[in-house]
Write a protein that holds these residues in place. Structure first.
Motif, PDB file in Angstrom:
ATOM      1  N   SER A  93       0.844  -1.192   0.000  1.00  0.00           N
ATOM      2  CA  SER A  93       0.000   0.000   0.000  1.00  0.00           C
ATOM      3  C   SER A  93       0.879   1.242   0.000  1.00  0.00           C
ATOM      4  CB  SER A  93      -0.907   0.041   1.234  1.00  0.00           C
ATOM      5  OG  SER A  93      -1.927  -0.917   1.126  1.00  0.00           O
ATOM      6  N   SER A  94       0.499   2.204  -0.824  1.00  0.00           N
ATOM      7  CA  SER A  94       1.255   3.464  -0.894  1.00  0.00           C
ATOM      8  C   SER A  94       0.916   4.351   0.306  1.00  0.00           C
ATOM      9  CB  SER A  94       0.933   4.209  -2.184  1.00  0.00           C
ATOM     10  OG  SER A  94       1.358   3.476  -3.309  1.00  0.00           O
ATOM     11  N   ILE A  95       1.934   5.031   0.809  1.00  0.00           N
ATOM     12  CA  ILE A  95       1.739   6.004   1.893  1.00  0.00           C
ATOM     13  C   ILE A  95       1.721   7.390   1.266  1.00  0.00           C
ATOM     14  CG2 ILE A  95       2.731   6.983   3.995  1.00  0.00           C
ATOM     15  CD1 ILE A  95       4.061   4.235   4.465  1.00  0.00           C
ATOM     16  N   LYS A  96       0.650   8.124   1.534  1.00  0.00           N
ATOM     17  CA  LYS A  96       0.497   9.450   0.937  1.00  0.00           C
ATOM     18  C   LYS A  96       0.517  10.535   2.003  1.00  0.00           C
ATOM     19  CE  LYS A  96      -2.087   7.991  -3.163  1.00  0.00           C
ATOM     20  NZ  LYS A  96      -3.287   8.219  -4.001  1.00  0.00           N
ATOM     21  N   THR A 125      -0.337  14.615   2.064  1.00  0.00           N
ATOM     22  CA  THR A 125      -0.979  15.678   1.272  1.00  0.00           C
ATOM     23  C   THR A 125      -1.167  15.237  -0.177  1.00  0.00           C
ATOM     24  OG1 THR A 125       1.157  16.750   0.850  1.00  0.00           O
ATOM     25  CG2 THR A 125      -0.109  17.536   2.734  1.00  0.00           C
ATOM     26  N   ASP A 126      -1.713  14.044  -0.333  1.00  0.00           N
ATOM     27  CA  ASP A 126      -2.067  13.461  -1.639  1.00  0.00           C
ATOM     28  C   ASP A 126      -0.865  13.136  -2.526  1.00  0.00           C
ATOM     29  OD1 ASP A 126      -4.781  13.532  -1.062  1.00  0.00           O
ATOM     30  OD2 ASP A 126      -4.973  15.593  -1.768  1.00  0.00           O
ATOM     31  N   ASN A 127       0.333  13.183  -1.990  1.00  0.00           N
ATOM     32  CA  ASN A 127       1.536  12.818  -2.752  1.00  0.00           C
ATOM     33  C   ASN A 127       2.117  11.518  -2.216  1.00  0.00           C
ATOM     34  OD1 ASN A 127       1.569  15.189  -4.390  1.00  0.00           O
ATOM     35  ND2 ASN A 127       2.373  16.333  -2.641  1.00  0.00           N
ATOM     36  N   ASN A 128       2.450  10.594  -3.112  1.00  0.00           N
ATOM     37  CA  ASN A 128       3.096   9.349  -2.689  1.00  0.00           C
ATOM     38  C   ASN A 128       4.470   9.657  -2.107  1.00  0.00           C
ATOM     39  OD1 ASN A 128       1.010   7.708  -3.483  1.00  0.00           O
ATOM     40  ND2 ASN A 128       1.834   7.299  -5.507  1.00  0.00           N
ATOM     41  N   CYS A 129       4.704   9.179  -0.898  1.00  0.00           N
ATOM     42  CA  CYS A 129       6.006   9.427  -0.278  1.00  0.00           C
ATOM     43  C   CYS A 129       6.642   8.128   0.221  1.00  0.00           C
ATOM     44  CB  CYS A 129       5.866  10.412   0.875  1.00  0.00           C
ATOM     45  SG  CYS A 129       4.920   9.764   2.244  1.00  0.00           S
ATOM     46  N   GLY A 130       6.051   6.981  -0.150  1.00  0.00           N
ATOM     47  CA  GLY A 130       6.629   5.709   0.268  1.00  0.00           C
ATOM     48  C   GLY A 130       5.575   4.614   0.244  1.00  0.00           C
ATOM     49  N   TYR A 131       5.868   3.527   0.962  1.00  0.00           N
ATOM     50  CA  TYR A 131       4.929   2.393   0.966  1.00  0.00           C
ATOM     51  C   TYR A 131       5.150   1.542   2.207  1.00  0.00           C
ATOM     52  CZ  TYR A 131       9.105  -0.110  -0.644  1.00  0.00           C
ATOM     53  OH  TYR A 131      10.380  -0.632  -0.749  1.00  0.00           O
ATOM     54  N   LYS A 182       4.755  -2.702   3.028  1.00  0.00           N
ATOM     55  CA  LYS A 182       4.640  -3.944   2.263  1.00  0.00           C
ATOM     56  C   LYS A 182       4.718  -5.141   3.205  1.00  0.00           C
ATOM     57  CE  LYS A 182       7.312  -4.373  -1.472  1.00  0.00           C
ATOM     58  NZ  LYS A 182       8.518  -4.705  -2.280  1.00  0.00           N
ATOM     59  N   VAL A 183       3.865  -6.142   2.955  1.00  0.00           N
ATOM     60  CA  VAL A 183       3.914  -7.412   3.700  1.00  0.00           C
ATOM     61  C   VAL A 183       4.371  -8.505   2.736  1.00  0.00           C
ATOM     62  CG1 VAL A 183       2.637  -9.098   5.068  1.00  0.00           C
ATOM     63  CG2 VAL A 183       2.040  -6.660   5.207  1.00  0.00           C
ATOM     64  N   ASP A 191      -4.152  -0.984   3.560  1.00  0.00           N
ATOM     65  CA  ASP A 191      -4.491   0.348   3.038  1.00  0.00           C
ATOM     66  C   ASP A 191      -4.824   1.304   4.187  1.00  0.00           C
ATOM     67  OD1 ASP A 191      -4.147  -0.608   0.472  1.00  0.00           O
ATOM     68  OD2 ASP A 191      -6.288  -0.944   0.111  1.00  0.00           O
ATOM     69  N   THR A 192      -5.551   0.793   5.176  1.00  0.00           N
ATOM     70  CA  THR A 192      -5.915   1.626   6.333  1.00  0.00           C
ATOM     71  C   THR A 192      -4.680   2.011   7.144  1.00  0.00           C
ATOM     72  OG1 THR A 192      -8.046   0.486   6.461  1.00  0.00           O
ATOM     73  CG2 THR A 192      -7.366   1.750   8.393  1.00  0.00           C
ATOM     74  N   ILE A 193      -3.773   1.036   7.328  1.00  0.00           N
ATOM     75  CA  ILE A 193      -2.529   1.314   8.069  1.00  0.00           C
ATOM     76  C   ILE A 193      -1.709   2.371   7.338  1.00  0.00           C
ATOM     77  CG2 ILE A 193      -0.324   0.317   8.794  1.00  0.00           C
ATOM     78  CD1 ILE A 193      -1.865  -2.343   9.241  1.00  0.00           C
ATOM     79  N   ALA A 194      -1.650   2.277   5.996  1.00  0.00           N
ATOM     80  CA  ALA A 194      -0.905   3.260   5.202  1.00  0.00           C
ATOM     81  C   ALA A 194      -1.490   4.659   5.385  1.00  0.00           C
ATOM     82  CB  ALA A 194      -0.925   2.859   3.723  1.00  0.00           C
ATOM     83  N   ILE A 195      -2.820   4.749   5.452  1.00  0.00           N
ATOM     84  CA  ILE A 195      -3.475   6.044   5.681  1.00  0.00           C
ATOM     85  C   ILE A 195      -3.103   6.592   7.064  1.00  0.00           C
ATOM     86  CG2 ILE A 195      -5.717   7.165   6.038  1.00  0.00           C
ATOM     87  CD1 ILE A 195      -6.829   5.231   3.859  1.00  0.00           C
ATOM     88  N   GLU A 196      -3.117   5.716   8.089  1.00  0.00           N
ATOM     89  CA  GLU A 196      -2.765   6.126   9.452  1.00  0.00           C
ATOM     90  C   GLU A 196      -1.328   6.650   9.516  1.00  0.00           C
ATOM     91  OE1 GLU A 196      -4.589   6.207  12.332  1.00  0.00           O
ATOM     92  OE2 GLU A 196      -6.330   5.781  11.085  1.00  0.00           O
TER      93      GLU A 196
END
Length: 363
Positions: free
Chosen positions: A80-83, A85-91, A93-94, A115-120
């Motif tokens: 899951s991508s980590i965003k 301010t709406d910009n991808n800044c990393g990820y 991965k499991v 996906d939820t963890i990436a948002i957090e």
């Protein structure tokens, strides 16, 4: 069969909810963006996966790249991508080892959880980045207020002192020209040198208070650098210090005031010489990109302690002995670079010393 499946799904749901609760607790306890917080999050994530004993969780965000354990073999994964301010800044991965598992071994709900963890994680980083920016802005505003007030004071002081100092110097030089007594001549020389030193302080006060006129012209930087170094040649020789001059592009032109930039070079290089041990080297690097001129001055001195780095550009702050300086040199440098719409930055040199980096717009 259905009962067993329902029980397994229920266990997985409990693991997922526990994971989100634990991550929420981890983030709430943190008061900054910290490597330990990110590591605890990926450990918690690992525990929520179906085959967690074989899972390896990794996170790559900003300058951090962490794993729950070493990964030495090919893998299948959910990502899951980590965003921010709406910009991808990393990820995040499991991974499962591909020789033992298939993509079908991942649950669809596990992807939703990831996906939820990436948002957090994105919200956590954005929150503290915003707080850090606000704190930096607050410090900048406080500094600007202090400098504005002090600038008004120093401008008045400089104007009041300039005329009487000029009179003292003029009459002292007149006495020296007509004097024949060696004892008086020695005393008058002390007076003249003291006045010259005082006028230098006044000149720095006027630089600091932005009272000196600025003449911006598009010109080459190389002649200014060479003049400054030639003028300070004796300073280098006294401590047997070498200077290494590197032009990445000898034809760099920028819009600047040559007198003021010379003053910047004098202050920074003299400070570098003062801080450097004998027979060391001061390196000066001139470079540019499409928009900016970069000037680096690297010494091999004692370096600047962490607890005073934020104070070195403050007026009248100095670590030198009382009679060696008035603590205005770096304040003058800061003011000149600011008036050129530039920046001055500080870094530690390796293995020891200090690097000052000046950035000035080319146009």
């Amino acid at each position: 069969m259905n009962l067993k499946l329902t029980e397994e799904n229920l266990k997985e749901k409990i693991k997922e909810l526990t994971c989100l609760y634990e991550i929420s607790k981890i983030i709430s306890k943190s008061n900054s963006i910290h490597i330990q917080t990110l590591y605890e999050i990926i450990v918690c994530t690992k525990n929520a996966w179906r085959y967690n004993e074989d899972a390896i969780v990794e996170i790559h965000v900003l300058d951090y790249h962490l794993f729950t354990s070493e990964q030495n073999e090919p893998s299948i994964f959910q990502l899951s991508s980590i965003k921010i301010t709406d910009n991808n800044c990393g990820y995040i991965k499991v991974n499962y080892p591909s020789k033992k598992y298939f993509q079908e071994d991942f649950y669809e709900d596990e992807q939703k959880l990831l996906d939820t963890i990436a948002i957090e994680i994105g919200n956590y980083i954005e929150k503290y980045q915003t707080l850090e920016k606000k704190a930096a802005l607050r410090r900048t505003l406080e500094r600007m207020e202090r400098l504005t007030l002090l600038g008004e004071m120093t401008a008045g002081i400089a104007h009041e002192l300039n005329t009487p100092l000029g009179n003292i110097l003029g009459f002292a030089e007149l006495i020296k020209d007509h004097n024949t007594d060696p004892d008086i001549d020695s005393d008058i020389s002390i007076v003249i040198n003291s006045v010259i030193y005082s006028r230098e302080i006044v000149k720095r006060l006027m630089f600091f208070s932005c009272e000196m006129p600025q003449k911006l012209e598009v010109q080459k930087i190389k002649p200014v650098i060479l003049f400054a170094l030639s003028f300070l040649k004796s300073n280098f020789q006294k401590k047997e210090i070498k200077n290494e001059l590197v032009f990445k592009n000898e034809n760099i032109t920028a819009k600047f005031d040559s007198v003021q930039i010379t003053q910047v070079l004098f202050n920074l290089i003299i400070n570098a010489i003062y801080a450097s041990p004998e027979k060391s080297t001061i390196k000066i690097i001139i470079d540019n990109d499409e928009y900016n001129l970069f000037l680096k001055i690297e010494d091999q001195g004692t370096g600047i302690p962490e607890n005073i780095k934020e104070k070195i550009f403050d007026p009248f702050f100095s670590t030198k002995p009382v009679n060696y300086g008035c603590g205005l040199g770096l304040s003058v440098v800061y003011g000149i670079i600011k008036n050129h719409d530039g920046k001055i930055m500080l870094q530690d040199n390796f293995p020891n010393g200090t690097i000052f980096i000046i950035k000035i717009p080319l146009k």
